[in-house]
Design an enzyme around this catalytic site. Sequence first.
Site, PDB file in Angstrom:
ATOM      1  N   GLU A 117       0.830  -1.211   0.000  1.00 36.04           N
ATOM      2  CA  GLU A 117       0.000   0.000   0.000  1.00 36.04           C
ATOM      3  C   GLU A 117       0.866   1.263   0.000  1.00 36.04           C
ATOM      4  OE1 GLU A 117      -3.157  -0.045  -0.499  1.00 36.04           O
ATOM      5  OE2 GLU A 117      -3.280  -2.225  -0.401  1.00 36.04           O
ATOM      6  N   ASP A 150       3.529  -4.472  -5.892  1.00 36.89           N
ATOM      7  CA  ASP A 150       4.027  -5.779  -5.428  1.00 36.89           C
ATOM      8  C   ASP A 150       5.553  -5.796  -5.451  1.00 36.89           C
ATOM      9  OD1 ASP A 150       1.520  -6.796  -4.983  1.00 36.89           O
ATOM     10  OD2 ASP A 150       1.473  -8.071  -6.772  1.00 36.89           O
TER      11      ASP A 150
END
Length: 415
Positions: free
Chosen positions: A280, A361
């Site tokens: 995030e 990611d």
Amino acid sequence: MALNSFLVVYLCAFICFFLWELILNYLQLRALKSDTPYTKEVLENFNSETLIQSQDYSASKTRLGLFSHCYSNLILLCIIFSGSLVFIHKLLSYWIPDSYYFFGLVYILTISFVFQLIELPLQLYSTFVVEEKYGFNKSTLTQWTQDLIKGLLLSFILMSPLILGILWFVRTFPEYWWLLAYFFIISFQALLLFIYPVWIAPFFNKFERFPDGELREAIFKLSGKLRFDLNEVYLMDGSKRSSHGNAYFTGFGKNQRVVLFDTLVENLSVEQIIAVLAHEIGHKKLKHVAKQLFLMTVVLFVILAIIGVLFNYLPFYQAFGFSSVSPEVALVLFSFLISPFLYFFTPVSSILQRKYEYQADRFAKEAVGNAESLSQALIKIYQKNLGNLKPHTWYSFFHYSHPTLSERLAKLRAA
């Protein structure tokens, strides 16, 4: 209702949108029922019972989505062609004569309320049948009703100044009202982003400062390592409504904070939660949020510019049964009519968002120093949420804002 060019264009777009979404949902259902083998990554991490439950849950949601698509859009079409929008407008004009601002506000809110009522059966079925069947729903009917009333009240509070502001621009600056409305809406949205964590979110959920301990220390250690300005970490009582878990950042500036669902904390290890938060933070550091907001402002500008062009063009209103130019009618019509056209830009948005997910990611992988923490977190989230493990390629291409689990694991574990 006589056909004119505006109505013909809308109907063509509507039919294409309606049929294509039917096809996508049909393909999704067929993929779930097919004997197509699962990927190696899935078979290594999911037992047969979870795979069957995931397949059934995904099929139930897809069937509900298919019914919802037909139900909502066919009712919308009936409302437009039955003259209901015109009827409500005339009815309110008898009750609220000679009141430009109040009449415009009431008309828009009334139409909004009518469509929320239409959606209620679908929301009830989703929560108390589909989610209940698979053990996700934790909400009671009382809680659900309270949330509904709160949502309606909040919509009224937030929409009223926005609508009145736009109506004021229309009356005061008739030639370039849409441009001023554009900046007004952007400013209003920025204000909402700032106040949401402090004033709006607590209206629905309880937020507690995350207790001292290993996880809290690890979160602030991560934010320090990544030079990410973090104000506070909060635990949210998501379990009172659903067993689904999540984590997110909200707010900006001094109101920026991390929110962890209690259900997520219960199911993931410290290392896995840190990897999710690193993902995030990656979105923030890589400016994905800012880029998406910018794209939204561009789309908003184009929509308002089109409204500005058609605003005083009487045939546009006549196409849908109205006999005069009206700001509240223009806003209502465009809120419905723009959807089929925007629908076909969905893949563009989905492709962009999936690209951002891969980048976040990779950021998380580098931040925590390994791929397995995030990989195992994703696997657990899919296991707990019964995520779809074999979506149809076209459906996922068109609609999925995240890559499939197999795709994300393969990318993460690649050298």
